[in-house]
Write an enzyme that holds these catalytic residues in place. Sequence first.
Site, PDB file in Angstrom:
ATOM      1  N   LYS A  76       0.854  -1.180   0.000  1.00  0.00           N
ATOM      2  CA  LYS A  76       0.000   0.000   0.000  1.00  0.00           C
ATOM      3  C   LYS A  76       0.897   1.239   0.000  1.00  0.00           C
ATOM      4  O   LYS A  76       1.907   1.285   0.699  1.00  0.00           O
ATOM      5  CB  LYS A  76      -0.879  -0.034   1.262  1.00  0.00           C
ATOM      6  CG  LYS A  76      -1.812   1.125   1.435  1.00  0.00           C
ATOM      7  CD  LYS A  76      -2.617   0.933   2.721  1.00  0.00           C
ATOM      8  CE  LYS A  76      -3.489   2.128   3.032  1.00  0.00           C
ATOM      9  NZ  LYS A  76      -4.238   1.915   4.280  1.00  0.00           N
ATOM     10  N   SER A 152      -9.053   2.885   3.425  1.00  0.00           N
ATOM     11  CA  SER A 152      -7.995   3.407   2.586  1.00  0.00           C
ATOM     12  C   SER A 152      -7.168   2.344   1.881  1.00  0.00           C
ATOM     13  O   SER A 152      -6.347   2.662   1.023  1.00  0.00           O
ATOM     14  CB  SER A 152      -7.066   4.290   3.415  1.00  0.00           C
ATOM     15  OG  SER A 152      -6.300   3.543   4.330  1.00  0.00           O
ATOM     16  N   SER A 176      -9.735   1.034   7.560  1.00  0.00           N
ATOM     17  CA  SER A 176      -9.019   1.052   6.288  1.00  0.00           C
ATOM     18  C   SER A 176      -8.914  -0.281   5.567  1.00  0.00           C
ATOM     19  O   SER A 176      -8.694  -0.304   4.365  1.00  0.00           O
ATOM     20  CB  SER A 176      -7.613   1.616   6.489  1.00  0.00           C
ATOM     21  OG  SER A 176      -7.680   2.963   6.875  1.00  0.00           O
TER      22      SER A 176
END
Length: 183
Positions: A76, A152, A176
Amino acid sequence: MTLSTEIAQLDGTAQAALVKKGEIKPIELVEAAIERIEKVNPELNAVIAPLYDSARNAALANIPDGPFAGVPYLMKDNNASVAGAPTSLGTALLKDYIPRQDSELTKRLKKAGLIILGKTNTPEFGLLPTTEPRRYGPTHNPWNPEKTTGGSSGGSAAAVASGMVAMAHASDGGGSIRIPASC
């Protein structure tokens, strides 16, 4: 059925087991993942910084004998840095930031034998519950491209759900990964 399709149906533990048994080489796993990313990512926009050359080099080098030795992995673009790879946290403010060293998390993932294949999309600074940064554009849901992936960790979730890779980095400060998992 192609090798790429067959591998996409295996989780990271099964891929690592094939490597340990000598039934497949890490470079074959990396090339299969690259093939899937190249095929699927143009529609989904999950991978925003491919690191194919360094992944190929790592797959051909002496990989640590960790539990996931030889398994391709996506990071990520938030909360972890990879030496020499852009780390923007989804914002144009950091568009030119390239860390010189791996973060501690990245070091540990590599020690486990994972091969970093690229970086995944995330909302700006990982703050929103959708993965739609201005910097890279939205990541689309592999089940329905008109729906959100959540955020996220939406880029990582879309990459795993679509079979690009078996495993990808995610984090969770306020939903997230739970939000993308529910999407």
